[in-house]
Design a protein around this motif. Structure first.
Motif, PDB file in Angstrom:
ATOM      1  N   VAL A 175       0.856  -1.371   0.008  1.00 48.27           N
ATOM      2  CA  VAL A 175       0.068  -0.112   0.079  1.00 48.27           C
ATOM      3  C   VAL A 175       1.015   1.340  -0.018  1.00 48.27           C
ATOM      4  O   VAL A 175       0.525   2.257  -0.680  1.00 48.27           O
ATOM      5  CB  VAL A 175      -0.929  -0.093   1.386  1.00 48.27           C
ATOM      6  N   THR A 176       1.903   1.154   0.788  1.00 47.37           N
ATOM      7  CA  THR A 176       3.023   2.309   0.851  1.00 47.37           C
ATOM      8  C   THR A 176       3.424   2.568  -0.745  1.00 47.37           C
ATOM      9  O   THR A 176       3.434   3.901  -0.960  1.00 47.37           O
ATOM     10  CB  THR A 176       3.863   1.939   1.774  1.00 47.37           C
ATOM     11  N   PHE A 177       3.891   1.611  -1.001  1.00 54.75           N
ATOM     12  CA  PHE A 177       4.575   1.806  -2.554  1.00 54.75           C
ATOM     13  C   PHE A 177       3.371   2.120  -3.634  1.00 54.75           C
ATOM     14  O   PHE A 177       3.797   2.848  -4.589  1.00 54.75           O
ATOM     15  CB  PHE A 177       5.385   0.650  -3.115  1.00 54.75           C
ATOM     16  N   ASP A 178       2.344   1.680  -3.505  1.00 55.81           N
ATOM     17  CA  ASP A 178       1.123   2.107  -4.198  1.00 55.81           C
ATOM     18  C   ASP A 178       0.829   3.477  -4.253  1.00 55.81           C
ATOM     19  O   ASP A 178       0.278   4.316  -5.185  1.00 55.81           O
ATOM     20  CB  ASP A 178      -0.164   1.241  -3.880  1.00 55.81           C
ATOM     21  N   GLN A 179       0.959   4.047  -3.227  1.00 53.16           N
ATOM     22  CA  GLN A 179       0.775   5.334  -2.930  1.00 53.16           C
ATOM     23  C   GLN A 179       1.690   6.279  -3.279  1.00 53.16           C
ATOM     24  O   GLN A 179       1.454   7.713  -3.428  1.00 53.16           O
ATOM     25  CB  GLN A 179       0.346   5.767  -1.469  1.00 53.16           C
ATOM     26  N   MET A 180       2.855   5.992  -3.375  1.00 55.46           N
ATOM     27  CA  MET A 180       3.925   6.838  -4.080  1.00 55.46           C
ATOM     28  C   MET A 180       4.232   6.566  -5.502  1.00 55.46           C
ATOM     29  O   MET A 180       4.111   5.661  -6.256  1.00 55.46           O
ATOM     30  CB  MET A 180       5.475   6.044  -3.559  1.00 55.46           C
ATOM     31  N   SER A 181       4.389   7.843  -6.230  1.00 64.43           N
ATOM     32  CA  SER A 181       4.210   7.889  -7.618  1.00 64.43           C
ATOM     33  C   SER A 181       5.395   7.291  -8.119  1.00 64.43           C
ATOM     34  O   SER A 181       6.626   7.855  -7.587  1.00 64.43           O
ATOM     35  CB  SER A 181       4.244   9.289  -7.979  1.00 64.43           C
ATOM     36  N   PRO A 182       5.406   6.588  -8.876  1.00 62.97           N
ATOM     37  CA  PRO A 182       6.653   5.890  -9.513  1.00 62.97           C
ATOM     38  C   PRO A 182       7.492   6.862 -10.448  1.00 62.97           C
ATOM     39  O   PRO A 182       8.602   6.814 -10.961  1.00 62.97           O
ATOM     40  CB  PRO A 182       6.271   4.744 -10.542  1.00 62.97           C
ATOM     41  N   ARG A 183       6.990   8.083 -10.755  1.00 66.46           N
ATOM     42  CA  ARG A 183       7.616   9.109 -11.631  1.00 66.46           C
ATOM     43  C   ARG A 183       8.659   9.499 -11.293  1.00 66.46           C
ATOM     44  O   ARG A 183       9.729   9.557 -12.013  1.00 66.46           O
ATOM     45  CB  ARG A 183       6.500  10.297 -11.618  1.00 66.46           C
ATOM     46  N   CYS A 184       9.182   9.675  -9.895  1.00 65.74           N
ATOM     47  CA  CYS A 184      10.577  10.285  -9.543  1.00 65.74           C
ATOM     48  C   CYS A 184      11.550   9.106  -9.823  1.00 65.74           C
ATOM     49  O   CYS A 184      12.499   9.278  -9.808  1.00 65.74           O
ATOM     50  CB  CYS A 184      10.706  10.288  -7.864  1.00 65.74           C
ATOM     51  N   GLU A 185      11.189   7.678  -9.605  1.00 63.62           N
ATOM     52  CA  GLU A 185      12.265   6.827  -9.928  1.00 63.62           C
ATOM     53  C   GLU A 185      12.383   6.660 -11.328  1.00 63.62           C
ATOM     54  O   GLU A 185      13.540   6.755 -11.681  1.00 63.62           O
ATOM     55  CB  GLU A 185      11.473   5.465  -9.389  1.00 63.62           C
ATOM     56  N   GLU A 186      11.315   7.096 -12.247  1.00 58.25           N
ATOM     57  CA  GLU A 186      11.336   6.854 -13.758  1.00 58.25           C
ATOM     58  C   GLU A 186      12.320   7.967 -14.137  1.00 58.25           C
ATOM     59  O   GLU A 186      13.335   7.988 -15.039  1.00 58.25           O
ATOM     60  CB  GLU A 186      10.250   7.148 -14.155  1.00 58.25           C
ATOM     61  N   VAL A 187      12.176   9.395 -13.437  1.00 62.61           N
ATOM     62  CA  VAL A 187      12.870  10.366 -13.536  1.00 62.61           C
ATOM     63  C   VAL A 187      14.508  10.150 -13.532  1.00 62.61           C
ATOM     64  O   VAL A 187      15.533  10.472 -14.352  1.00 62.61           O
ATOM     65  CB  VAL A 187      12.421  11.715 -12.905  1.00 62.61           C
ATOM     66  N   ALA A 188      14.624   9.610 -12.279  1.00 61.24           N
ATOM     67  CA  ALA A 188      15.908   9.060 -11.899  1.00 61.24           C
ATOM     68  C   ALA A 188      16.781   8.153 -12.836  1.00 61.24           C
ATOM     69  O   ALA A 188      17.757   8.126 -13.137  1.00 61.24           O
ATOM     70  CB  ALA A 188      15.924   8.444 -10.203  1.00 61.24           C
ATOM     71  N   ARG A 189      15.814   7.217 -13.404  1.00 62.02           N
ATOM     72  CA  ARG A 189      16.395   6.203 -14.253  1.00 62.02           C
ATOM     73  C   ARG A 189      16.766   6.809 -15.416  1.00 62.02           C
ATOM     74  O   ARG A 189      17.837   6.724 -16.373  1.00 62.02           O
ATOM     75  CB  ARG A 189      15.347   5.210 -14.522  1.00 62.02           C
ATOM     76  N   THR A 190      16.094   8.117 -16.175  1.00 59.52           N
ATOM     77  CA  THR A 190      16.465   8.814 -17.198  1.00 59.52           C
ATOM     78  C   THR A 190      17.599   9.411 -16.984  1.00 59.52           C
ATOM     79  O   THR A 190      18.390   9.865 -18.099  1.00 59.52           O
ATOM     80  CB  THR A 190      15.243   9.654 -17.401  1.00 59.52           C
ATOM     81  N   LEU A 191      18.022   9.645 -15.720  1.00 57.87           N
ATOM     82  CA  LEU A 191      19.301  10.595 -15.350  1.00 57.87           C
ATOM     83  C   LEU A 191      20.323   9.612 -14.996  1.00 57.87           C
ATOM     84  O   LEU A 191      21.374   9.972 -14.992  1.00 57.87           O
ATOM     85  CB  LEU A 191      18.843  11.557 -14.246  1.00 57.87           C
ATOM     86  N   GLY A 192      20.183   8.300 -15.622  1.00 57.98           N
ATOM     87  CA  GLY A 192      21.159   7.396 -15.221  1.00 57.98           C
ATOM     88  C   GLY A 192      21.389   6.407 -14.344  1.00 57.98           C
ATOM     89  O   GLY A 192      22.016   5.519 -13.960  1.00 57.98           O
ATOM     90  N   CYS A 193      20.169   6.429 -13.333  1.00 57.56           N
ATOM     91  CA  CYS A 193      20.391   5.294 -12.411  1.00 57.56           C
ATOM     92  C   CYS A 193      19.892   3.925 -12.543  1.00 57.56           C
ATOM     93  O   CYS A 193      19.080   4.055 -13.538  1.00 57.56           O
ATOM     94  CB  CYS A 193      19.380   6.020 -11.147  1.00 57.56           C
ATOM     95  N   SER A 194      20.326   3.090 -12.149  1.00 54.89           N
ATOM     96  CA  SER A 194      19.950   1.573 -12.313  1.00 54.89           C
ATOM     97  C   SER A 194      18.509   1.398 -11.578  1.00 54.89           C
ATOM     98  O   SER A 194      18.426   2.481 -10.591  1.00 54.89           O
ATOM     99  CB  SER A 194      21.115   0.675 -12.021  1.00 54.89           C
ATOM    100  N   ARG A 195      18.047   0.272 -11.734  1.00 50.39           N
ATOM    101  CA  ARG A 195      16.631   0.020 -10.915  1.00 50.39           C
ATOM    102  C   ARG A 195      17.271  -0.043  -9.358  1.00 50.39           C
ATOM    103  O   ARG A 195      16.421   0.630  -8.440  1.00 50.39           O
ATOM    104  CB  ARG A 195      16.116  -1.264 -11.531  1.00 50.39           C
ATOM    105  N   ALA A 196      18.299  -0.541  -9.099  1.00 51.35           N
ATOM    106  CA  ALA A 196      18.738  -0.697  -7.692  1.00 51.35           C
ATOM    107  C   ALA A 196      18.958   0.586  -7.146  1.00 51.35           C
ATOM    108  O   ALA A 196      18.411   1.151  -5.864  1.00 51.35           O
ATOM    109  CB  ALA A 196      20.064  -1.511  -7.686  1.00 51.35           C
ATOM    110  N   GLN A 197      19.621   1.652  -7.990  1.00 48.40           N
ATOM    111  CA  GLN A 197      19.893   2.905  -7.507  1.00 48.40           C
ATOM    112  C   GLN A 197      18.735   3.751  -7.157  1.00 48.40           C
ATOM    113  O   GLN A 197      18.495   4.354  -6.060  1.00 48.40           O
ATOM    114  CB  GLN A 197      20.853   3.731  -8.610  1.00 48.40           C
ATOM    115  N   ALA A 198      17.754   3.489  -8.309  1.00 54.86           N
ATOM    116  CA  ALA A 198      16.480   4.160  -8.012  1.00 54.86           C
ATOM    117  C   ALA A 198      15.662   3.702  -6.947  1.00 54.86           C
ATOM    118  O   ALA A 198      15.186   4.698  -6.093  1.00 54.86           O
ATOM    119  CB  ALA A 198      15.592   4.238  -9.331  1.00 54.86           C
ATOM    120  N   PHE A 199      15.752   2.605  -6.482  1.00 52.25           N
ATOM    121  CA  PHE A 199      14.937   2.089  -5.473  1.00 52.25           C
ATOM    122  C   PHE A 199      15.669   2.602  -4.251  1.00 52.25           C
ATOM    123  O   PHE A 199      14.790   2.805  -3.185  1.00 52.25           O
ATOM    124  CB  PHE A 199      15.169   0.536  -5.409  1.00 52.25           C
ATOM    125  N   LEU A 200      17.099   2.468  -4.084  1.00 48.47           N
ATOM    126  CA  LEU A 200      17.628   2.842  -2.877  1.00 48.47           C
ATOM    127  C   LEU A 200      17.648   4.563  -2.722  1.00 48.47           C
ATOM    128  O   LEU A 200      17.408   5.001  -1.773  1.00 48.47           O
ATOM    129  CB  LEU A 200      19.395   2.536  -2.751  1.00 48.47           C
TER     130      LEU A 200
END
Lengths: 286, 505
Positions: A175-200
Motif C-alpha cells: 500500500v505504501t509503494f502504491d501510494q508513491m508515484s513511480p514518476r520520481c524513480e522513472e526520472v532518476a532512471r532517465t538521469l542514469g540511475c539503475s533500478r537498484a539505485q532508483a530503489f535505494l
C-alpha cells in the motif's frame, strides 16, 4: 479540526455563526461514535486493572518465569518484526511496481497467513519441519547436520510470529509503494540511475513512514501471536514461553489474577513499544 | 540520503544480528545452567496439571540432577504434536482416554496410572444459589455451564453417565453454554459469568473462590490421570525413571494428593527397584527373554526364582513373599490365594509322553508305560504342578497302580527329566509339551488324548503386599504382549488371555 473555504472568507458574521453552529452537532456525532470504541478499550483495561491488584502485578513481574517470558517476547517480536520489514519491503515493492506472470497468485499467497486460522498455521509449520521426503526431513537436517533444531525451541517462536507478522507487513508495504508515484524513480532512471539505485535513492527514503508502520503492525501482530506458537514451539517454561502463552497457562490452572497481571504487562509493553515506533516514524518522516 | 538509507539498513541488520545473538546466548545459558548430565527429558503435559507437575519436576531435578523440560498445552493438541514430530519422552494428558488413543496409534508404549478425579458441581464459595440437588441445576435462575461433551474428558464422562440415567437431555436443555476446557467452566464461575458448572474436583484446587458439591447422579463420573511413555523415545529408561517417580506413592503421588487428586497405591519409590518373581520352571524358556528386555527398557531388576511350584508355594508359606507369582497351574496359585487375590490365566500347557527319537519302544499311550522294563520319569507330585497333574492323569486314565512300579525318577522340574532322557537314563517321561520344545532332534512327544486333567493352566498374579505393584503390572503387560505370545507359542504353550482384554497389543 475546522476547514475554511477561501471563497467565503470575509462573508457576513451571521453566515459564519451559522457555520459554527452546524459544526457542533457534526463533531458531537462523529466524536460520540468514535469515543464509543475508545471507551470500550478503556473500560476493558479498567476492568483488568480493577480485577487485579498492584501486589499481583508486581508479584507477576518478580517471577523469573514471567521475566524470561517477557525477555523472549521482546526479543522474538522485535526479530520477527525486523525480519518482516526486510522481507516485506522488496516483496511489497515488486508487487506494487511490476506486472509479471503469477503476480495475482503471489498476491494471494501472501494473504494466506492472514486468513488462515492461527492453529492451522502452527500445525502446517509443524508438519513442514517433520515431513519425511524419503530419508530426508527438514528438522532432522537442521538438527543433525547444522546443529540448529527449530521445533519446540526459540527459532520456532520467531518463525511462528514471523509467518503471520510478515504477511501484514507485506500488505502495508505494498500500500505504501502504491501510494508513491513511480514518476520520481522513472526520472532518476532517465538521469542514469539503475533500478537498484532508483530503489535505494528514491523509493526507500520515501517509504520510511510505511516501513515504520509495517514494523509497528508486524511487532504488534507478533506480540499477540499464540496458536502457532503453542503448536509449533510449545509452552516450555523458561524456554519457549512467551507472554501470550503465559496467559494461557495461568488461565488453565485458574490463576486469573496472574493471567490478568500478565495481560496488563503486555498492554504496557505494547503501548511502550508502539509509541516508540510511532515517534521514531514521525522523526524519520520529519 | 543514500548514506542515511544504507546506514539505517546496516543498523537494522546489526540490530537483528544482535537480537539473534541474545536469543542464542539465552538458549545456551539455559542449557548450561541446567544441571542435567543426560539429554533432558521432554514431557508433554496437559496444561491443567501444570501446578502439580511443576512441583514434581522441581523435586525430581533437585534429587537427580536431571533436566526435565515440560511442554504444556491442551491434551489433544499435544497428542497431535507427538503424532507429527514423533519426538519427546512422556505424555501426560488430562484424561487417560487420550493415552488409549495414543496407544491405538502406536504412539504410546507403557502407561502408568497416577490419580483419579471425580465429577462434581462447582459453585462460588458459600453456594449463593443454594444448589443442593440435581434438579436445582435446572432452575431458571441458575446459569449452568458445561465442558463440551465432544472435546473434553469431563464433558464425555458427564454425558455418558447422565445418558445412562436418562437425565442428560434435561441437563442439556438447562445448560447455558458449552466450553472448550474444564478450566474455562471454572473460570466462568470464578468471574461470575455462571453460577454452576460440572468440573473435576481436583481442578478446583487452584480456585480458592470456588467450592464443589457431590451429587449422587455424578458419582460414577471418575476420570483417571495417567502418564504414558512415548513409543519413539530414545531414552526409555530415563523416561520410565521419571514416570516411576511421578507415580510413586512416596514421591509424585504425595503432590497429587495435595492438589486434590484421589491417589491410589502406587509403587514405593526406588531409584533402581528390584522386583522379585517366583515362576514355575516350565515357564522359564517362555518368559526369560521378555523379562530381560523389560529389565533393560525399564532400568529395573527382576530377581527370578524358577523352581517346581510346590517348592515355591512352600517357600511362600514359609514367609518369602515375592512381588509376583507365575504358577505352572491354577492348583498352586490357589494354595497361596491369600497372597495373590487376583490371578489372570495366561497360557496352557499339556502333558505328553516323551520318548527317544523314533520311539524305539513303540509307546503310544499311558498304559504302555506299565510294560515291563520301561524306565519312566515323572514330576514329583508334591514339589511341582507337573507331578501333581501327572498323578491326576494316571489316576483318571486308570493306570496309576500299573505305571508307578516303573517310575524310576520323580523330579521337581521337567527339564531334569528331559536331560535324563537325553542321557538315555530314562526310556520315557511324562512332561509338559514345552519341556520338549528344545529337544525335537533327539526326542519325540506323544500326545495324551482324551484327558482334560492332563492340561495345566498357568496363572499370573501380583502380590497384594508388593512394594512395586505398578512395575509388576507393567511386567505382566509385557508378558501378555503379542511378542511374548509368539514366544509362548514357539515353546509349545497355548495362549489363554482373551485378546479383547489383552492390555499390550
Amino acid at each position: 479540526m475546522t476547514r475554511t473555504d477561501p471563497h467565503r472568507e470575509g462573508s457576513k458574521g451571521i453566515a459564519s455563526q451559522r457555520t459554527r453552529r452546524s459544526d457542533a452537532p457534526f463533531f458531537l456525532v462523529m466524536g460520540g461514535i468514535s469515543s464509543c470504541f475508545l471507551l470500550l478499550i478503556l473500560l476493558l483495561l479498567l476492568a483488568d486493572v480493577l480485577f487485579t491488584s498492584w501486589s499481583d502485578f508486581s508479584a507477576a513481574l518478580r517471577k523469573p518465569e514471567i521475566l524470561a517470558a517477557m525477555r523472549l517476547t521482546l526479543l522474538s517480536c522485535t526479530v520477527a518484526a525486523l525480519l518482516s520489514v526486510w522481507v516485506a519491503t522488496p516483496l511489497g515493492y515488486l508487487l506494487s511496481r511490476f506486472k509479471f506472470p503469477g503476480r495475482i497468485l503471489i498476491d494471494t499467497l501472501v494473504d494466506i497467513p492472514i486468513v488462515l486460522p492461527p492453529l492451522v498455521l502452527g500445525l502446517s509449520l509443524l508438519i513442514l519441519f517433520h515431513l519425511s521426503i524419503g530419508q530426508w526431513q527438514l528438522e532432522s537436517f537442521l538438527r543433525d547436520r547444522l546443529g540448529f533444531p527449530v521445533t519446540f525451541r526459540w527459532p520456532a517462536v520467531v518463525l511462528a510470529q514471523f509467518s503471520v507478522a510478515c504477511a501484514f507487513a507485506v500488505r502495508t508495504m505494498r500500500v505504501t509503494f502504491d501510494q508513491m508515484s513511480p514518476r520520481c524513480e522513472e526520472v532518476a532512471r532517465t538521469l542514469g540511475c539503475s533500478r537498484a539505485q532508483a530503489f535505494l535513492h528514491i523509493a526507500l527514503p520515501q517509504a520510511w513512514r510505511g516501513m515504520i508502520a509495517a514494523m509497528t503492525i508486524a511487532w504488534a501482530r507478533a506480540l499477540g501471536e499464540f496458536g502457532p506458537i503453542l503448536v509449533f514451539a510449545g509452552a516450555t517454561r523458561m524456554k519457549t514461553e512467551v507472554l501470550s502463552t503465559t496467559v494461557f497457562l495461568e488461565l488453565s490452572i485458574g490463576q486469573l489474577d496472574a493471567a490478568v497481571a500478565v495481560s496488563l504487562l503486555m498492554v504496557v509493553m505494547a503501548m511502550a513499544v508502539l509509541l516508540i515506533l510511532r515517534l521514531l516514524g514521525a522523526g524519520v518522516a520529519a | 540520503m543514500m548514506n542515511r538509507t544504507i546506514a539505517v539498513m546496516l543498523g537494522s541488520a546489526l540490530l537483528l544480528i544482535s537480537l539473534l545473538a541474545m536469543l542464542i546466548r539465552g538458549d545456551g545459558n539455559r542449557s548450561t545452567t541446567s544441571t542435567s548430565h543426560d539429554k533432558p527429558l521432554m514431557v508433554y503435559c496437559a496444561a491443567s496439571n501444570r501446578a502439580v507437575m511443576e512441583q514434581v519436576r522441581q523435586a525430581y531435578e533437585d534429587e537427580f540432577q536431571r533436566s526435565v523440560q515440560i511442554q504444556y498445552g491442551p491434551s489433544q493438541t499435544l497428542l497431535s504434536s507427538i503424532e507429527v514430530t514423533r519426538d519427546g519422552d512422556l505424555y501426560l494428558p488430562a484424561d487417560d482416554s487420550f493415552l488409549e488413543i495414543g496407544r491405538s496409534k502406536q504412539l504410546v508404549a507403557e502407561i502408568l496410572p497416577i490419580a483419579s478425579m471425580q465429577a462434581v458441581v462447582a459453585v462460588s464459595k458459600g453456594n449463593p444459589k443454594s444448589i443442593a440437588t440435581f434438579a436445582d441445576l435446572q432452575s431458571s435462575n441458575v446459569r449452568l455451564v458445561q465442558a463440551s461433551p465432544e472435546g473434553t474428558a469431563i464433558g464425555k464422562v458427564t454425558k455418558a453417565i447422565l445418558t445412562n440415567l436418562n437425565r442428560w437431555e434435561e441437563l442439556d436443555r438447562a445448560t447455558l453454554a458449552y466450553r472448550g476446557t474444564v478450566n474455562e467452566v471454572a473460570n466462568d464461575i470464578s468471574v461470575g459469568a455462571a453460577d454452576a458448572g460440572i468440573v473435576y474436583d481436583a481442578v478446583l484446587h487452584t480456585y480458592p473462590g470456588l467450592e464443589f458439591l457431590e451429587l449422587p447422579e455424578l458419582s460414577a463420573g471418575v476420570s483417571q490421570v495417567s502418564i504414558g511413555v512415548i513409543a519413539s523415545t530414545q531414552q526409555p529408561q530415563a523416561a520410565l525413571h521419571f514416570a516411576r517417580y511421578l507415580s510413586a506413592r512416596d514421591r509424585g503421588l504425595l503432590r497429587y494428593a495435595e492438589h486434590g487428586f484421589h491417589t491410589s497405591a502406587g509403587d514405593v519409590w526406588a531409584d533402581h527397584p528390584s522386583l522379585s518373581l517366583f515362576a514355575g520352571s516350565m515357564l522359564r524358556p517362555a518368559i526369560e527373554e521378555t523379562i530381560t528386555a523389560f529389565e533393560e527398557r525399564e532400568g529395573v531388576s527382576v530377581d527370578r526364582v524358577y523352581n517346581g511350584c510346590g517348592i515355591l508355594v512352600a517357600q511362600m508359606k514359609g514367609g518369602q513373599h515375592p512381588d509376583a507369582y507365575f504358577a505352572c497351574d491354577n492348583e498352586f496359585m490357589n494354595q497361596v490365594h491369600d497372597l495373590f487375590p487376583q490371578p489372570v490365566e495366561v497360557s496352557q500347557n499339556e502333558l505328553v509322553i516323551l520318548v527317544q527319537k523314533g520311539n524305539p519302544l513303540g509307546i503310544a499311550r499311558l498304559s504302555d508305560l506299565a510294560r515291563d522294563g520301561i524306565r519312566v520319569g515323572v514330576g514329583h507330585e508334591k514339589q511341582c504342578a507337573m507331578g501333581w497333574l501327572t498323578q491326576n492323569t494316571f489316576r483318571e486314565a486308570g493306570v496309576e497302580q500299573s505305571v508307578l512300579p516303573n517310575v524310576t525318577v520323580q523330579s521337581p522340574t521337567g527339564d531334569m527329566l528331559v536331560n535324563q532322557l537325553r542321557t538315555k537314563s530314562l526310556d520315557a517321561a511324562v512332561v509338559y509339551l514345552s519341556n520338549a520344545a528344545g529337544s525335537a532332534d533327539v526326542l519325540d512327544a506323544i500326545r495324551i488324548d482324551g484327558l482334560k486333567c492332563s492340561i495345566a493352566t498357568q496363572p499370573w498374579a501380583v502380590s497384594k503386599e508388593s512394594r512395586y505393584p505398578s512395575t509388576a503390572e507393567r511386567l505382566f503387560t509385557k508378558l501378555s504382549s503379542a511378542d511374548s505370545k509368539e514366544i509362548f507359542a514357539a515353546e509349545g504353550f497355548q495362549w489363554k488371555i482373551d485378546p479383547s482384554k489383552s492390555v499390550a497389543e
